[in-house]
Every structure is written in structure tokens, then in C-alpha cells.
Scaffold this motif. Structure first.
Motif, short mmCIF file in Angstrom:
data_model
loop_
_atom_site.label_atom_id
_atom_site.label_comp_id
_atom_site.label_asym_id
_atom_site.label_seq_id
_atom_site.Cartn_x
_atom_site.Cartn_y
_atom_site.Cartn_z
N THR A 373 2.06 1.89 -4.19
CA THR A 373 2.40 1.61 -3.41
C THR A 373 4.12 1.31 -2.96
O THR A 373 4.36 0.59 -4.32
N THR A 374 4.82 1.76 -1.76
CA THR A 374 6.05 1.25 -1.62
C THR A 374 6.79 0.82 -0.92
O THR A 374 5.94 0.05 0.28
N GLY A 375 8.39 0.14 -0.24
CA GLY A 375 8.91 -0.67 0.38
C GLY A 375 8.05 0.30 2.03
O GLY A 375 7.68 -0.62 3.03
N ASP A 376 7.98 1.41 1.82
CA ASP A 376 7.82 2.07 2.94
C ASP A 376 6.23 2.80 3.84
O ASP A 376 5.87 2.66 4.81
N THR A 377 4.88 2.15 2.20
CA THR A 377 4.45 2.30 2.85
C THR A 377 3.14 1.06 3.28
O THR A 377 3.51 0.57 4.47
N LYS A 379 5.60 -0.46 5.54
CA LYS A 379 5.81 -0.27 6.80
C LYS A 379 5.65 0.62 7.69
O LYS A 379 5.32 -0.77 8.99
N ALA A 380 4.75 1.10 6.88
CA ALA A 380 4.05 1.85 7.76
C ALA A 380 2.92 0.53 8.09
O ALA A 380 2.33 1.71 9.07
N PRO A 385 9.86 -5.92 7.43
CA PRO A 385 9.96 -6.35 6.05
C PRO A 385 10.83 -7.39 5.91
O PRO A 385 10.66 -8.83 6.88
N TYR A 389 7.54 -8.57 0.57
CA TYR A 389 7.42 -7.07 0.13
C TYR A 389 7.47 -7.49 -1.12
O TYR A 389 6.52 -6.21 -2.15
#
Ligand code: CTP
Length: 417
Positions: A373-377, A379-380, A385, A389
Motif C-alpha cells: 500500500t502507498t499514499g496513492d492506494t 487516495k484511490a 490526504p 496516511y
């Protein structure tokens, strides 16, 4: 080139100091100090005109730096067959100095200078073994000038000052005396030792920058440990700071950083220049079993950012017992805050097997463990944000580290909760 140009200009030119000393000791170097009896800047300008390169004059001191790196090939090509060297071995630049006398208005001040003869130029220098000159121009080429007994002292293996105010003029010479004594296996002559004893308090007046420079030079020497032990014996470390000392216990770790290549498996960032020397200094300052590292660091004007950085390493050394009850994620939380070089220094120093193993696990495995998992995950997933996080990602990482999550599916499941 210098010799030929000097002959054309009817100027007496000498190569002096360390180069001559080392040549006579049978350890030739390419560390040239060139002294002109006359105007060094004028000579440098004609060298630049005739051969190229670039000069940087310093009119106040009558010196000039002649950068020869762009014309190394040409200069090396001028050497006779038996003196041939690889052009890359030539230095970047040559320093040309007008022979001068120096006056010190007060101890440790920068000197006032005045043009003079080569004899007086040599007299301003630190030790007799550094006062010899070889003349370069015309038919004098190769003549040795030894006005102050340098050759005799070199043969007798003695480090001797030229006059009784030498250490008053420049107290760093006390550290230099030890460096030359140990490097060449000489001994500091009796009267010189007495003068050092008297001059020791003057070390107090030296700037942190100058002291650090001298220590760095010592740390680059092959016989660094003999030098540190001798500095300690003569009270010179304590003169820098009362808590500053040399402890043989630190030697194996220091020897390791100075002599062994950095382990590739640690993946040090390439930009850490001069790391071995910096680590060695850190051992002396912060990682010795003394609580006054901060005081010594301030005395040596080591950057404040480094202090924090090493303080963490010191804390780790002192409190590592607590690691025994820590989970992997708790260990990572602590070690992530410590810079890699500091961790390496601690790793080499600790004897405790358990701590060593924990550090290895961190270095080789744990520090690379991250969730998918990343920040993008996030966000999706529609999570706005914000500071959460960090916390969510850390919790996922900790779950992997502590074995609560062992697959991407399990990570997904945890994330959903
Ligand atoms: N010198 C001095 N006092 C100092 C530093 C330097 O008198 N505090 C003189 C010495 O005579 C020395 C010359 O300046 O020969 C050049 O200094 P440096 O390059 O530091 O000395 P080297 O003798 O070349 O030392 P090393 O072999 O360590 O390069």
C-alpha cells in the motif's frame, strides 16, 4: 618548465620543504612547494603565457597558484626519457611563493609578511627537517641548500624547531611535531619537547577549524594510532579539551573504518564523502566512553547537525539492553531515526552479540520491509490526504515486520479494517 622560465627571467627558484625531506628519505612525492627569490607572481604569469594553464595570483602574500591540470600532457611530454611519468600523476596545481619573512603580531594570529631571501624564508618554517631547498634554475639545478641543519637532523632522525618561539608563532606545530615524529619513526628533540611543554596552553587559542584540520591530517596517516597515543602522552589532546582523550578500546573499530572498505551490503549513499575519516573522528569525539562529546565537538566546531545525529548513536550504545524486549517494528522505529554511518559506527563498536544480530537484521532485511500500500492506494480508496496516511502506512509496515501480515491479501484485509 618552472626551471627553464626562471632561468630566462634570471630568478632563483627552489623546491622546498616536504618534497626535499621526502626525497632525501627515499620517499619521493609530487607535493611541490616552489619558492622564488623575487616575484613569484611575475614568474607565474610568464609560465601561463608560455605553457598555458591558468594562474590565480594572491598579491597580498606574493603567491600564485598555477593550475596545470589542462596542460599535464604537455608538461609530462617535456620530461626526459628517464624521468617520464604518467601525466595524471602530476598535481592539479603548483603553488609558487615569493620568498618571505613572517611576523606574528600575537600568538596564533595570521602573519604579516615581507619579501626576503630564501635563507630567511626557510627560517620561518616549523622544523629543521622541513627547511631544506633544492635549486631549480640554470646551472644551479640540483644544488641542495641546507642553512638550518636539516640534513643533520634528518640523519639523526630528530624533529627540532628552529627557534624558541616556533610554537608561540603557531601552536598547531605541536601536533605537527608528533605527526612527523611518528610518521618517520623519529624523536622530538629534548629542547623542542620542553618548548612544547611550555607552549601547550597556547593550544587553547587555536580555532576549532585549525584543530579539526590538524586532526583530519592525523587521521589520514598510516600510523594514526601511534600518533594519538603520543598526543595523549604529551597532554596535547587534553589541551584541546580536558575531556578529549585516546582510549585503546576504540582502536579496533577505528582501525576497521579507516582500513577496510565500506561493506557494499550496507548500501551507503555515494555522496557521503570522506566517510572513513568522519567516522574515525566521531569515534574520538562522540563514541568514546565519555559524556563530554558535546563539549569536544563544540571545541572542534563540528556542525551542530552532526551532534544530533551522533547523539542518537550514543543513546543506542548506552541503552541497547532495552532492545531485548522489543518487537521488530519497535526496533525499526528507533533505528530508522539513526543515520546509516552512525549505525555502522555503532555496529563496529558493540561487542554484545545480541545487539549486533539485531542491527544486522535491520540492515539486511527490516529496513527494506514496506507494505504494498502507498499514499496513492489510500487516495484511490477515498481517504483524504493528511497525517493519518503516515500512521496507516506505518501500521501496515509494523504488521509485516512483526509477522502479523504475511501476504498481500492479509495486508489488504488489515487495510480494510
Ligand atoms: N609549515 C610551517 N608551519 C606550519 C605548517 C607548515 O612552518 N604550521 C611549513 C613547513 O615547513 C612545511 C611547509 O610549510 O614543509 C608546507 O606545509 P605542509 O604542506 O603542511 O607540510 P609538508 O612538510 O609538505 O607535510 P606533509 O608531508 O604532511 O604534506
Amino acid at each position: 618548465a618552472v626551471a627553464a622560465e626562471a632561468r630566462r627571467l634570471h630568478q632563483a627558484v627552489y623546491i622546498v620543504g616536504g618534497f626535499v625531506r621526502d626525497l632525501l628519505l627515499g620517499r619521493p612525492s609530487l607535493d611541490f612547494d616552489i619558492v622564488v627569490e623575487g616575484d613569484a607572481i611575475h614568474l607565474a604569469r610568464s609560465l601561463e603565457k608560455r605553457y598555458g594553464g591558468r594562474i590565480l595570483p594572491h598579491t597580498r602574500f606574493g603567491t600564485a597558484k598555477w593550475t596545470i591540470s589542462p596542460i599535464r600532457e604537455k608538461l609530462a611530454g617535456m620530461l626526459s626519457e628517464k624521468n617520464k611519468i604518467d601525466p595524471q600523476e602530476l598535481p592539479e596545481a603548483l603553488d609558487l611563493i615569493s620568498a618571505r619573512r613572517e611576523f606574528y603580531d600575537y600568538p596564533t594570529a595570521l602573519p604579516t609578511v615581507e619579501r626576503s631571501s630564501i635563507k630567511l624564508d626557510l627560517h620561518r618554517r616549523d622544523f629543521t627537517i622541513n627547511t631544506m631547498a633544492v635549486r631549480l634554475d640554470g646551472h644551479h639545478f640540483g644544488d641542495l641548500y641546507d642553512y638550518w641543519g636539516g640534513l643533520r637532523d634528518l640523519e639523526q632522525k630528530v624533529v627540532r624547531v628552529l627557534h624558541s618561539l616556533s610554537f608561540v608563532d603557531d601552536p598547531t606545530r605541536q601536533l605537527r611535531a608528533v605527526r612527523f615524529e611518528q610518521r618517520f619513526d623519529f624523536h622530538i628533540e629534548h629542547r623542542t619537547l620542553q618548548l612544547m611543554d611550555e607552549g601547550r596552553p597556547l593550544i587553547r587559542h587555536l580555532s576549532g577549524d585549525r584543530l579539526r584540520h590538524e586532526l583530519n591530517l592525523i587521521l589520514q596517516e598510516e600510523k594514526v594510532f601511534a600518533m594519538l597515543a603520543r598526543l595523549q602522552e604529551l597532554g596535547l589532546l587534553a589541551a584541546i579539551h580536558p575531556a578529549f582523550g585516546w582510549d585503546e578500546g576504540i582502536r579496533p573499530a577505528m582501525q576497521h573504518v579507516l582500513r577496510e572498505p565500506l561493506p557494499e551490503s550496507w548500501e551507503f549513499p555515494e555522496k557521503v564523502a570522506n566517510l572513513p575519516i568522519r567516522l574515525a573522528l566521531a569515534y574520538l569525539v562522540w563514541l568514546l566512553p565519555n559524556p563530554e562529546g558535546k563539549g569536544i565537538a563544540e571545541r572542534l566546531r563540528l556542525p551542530a547537525t552532526l551532534q544530533e545525529h551522533w547523539q542518537d548513536a550514543r543513546t543506542l550504545l548506552e541503552n541497547h539492553q532495552t532492545f531485548q524486549d522489543f518487537s521488530a517494528s519497535q526496533v525499526v522505529k528507533v533505528l530508522d531515526e539513526i543515520a546509516l554511518p552512525a549505525l555502522y559506527a555503532v555496529y563496529l563498536l558493540v561487542e554484545n552479540k545480541q545487539l549486533k544480530e539485531v542491527l544486522e537484521r535491520y540492515i539486511y532485511r527490516w529496513r527494506f520491509v514496506y507494505p504494498q500500500t502507498t499514499g496513492d492506494t489510500l487516495k484511490a480508496m477515498g481517504i483524504p490526504p493528511g497525517p493519518e496516511y503516515r500512521e496507516i502506512l506505518w501500521q501496515l509496515r509494523a504488521a509485516w515486520l512483526d509477522g502479523r501480515v504475511n501476504s498481500v491479501e492479509e495486508e489488504q484485509a488489515l487495510l480494510q479494517c
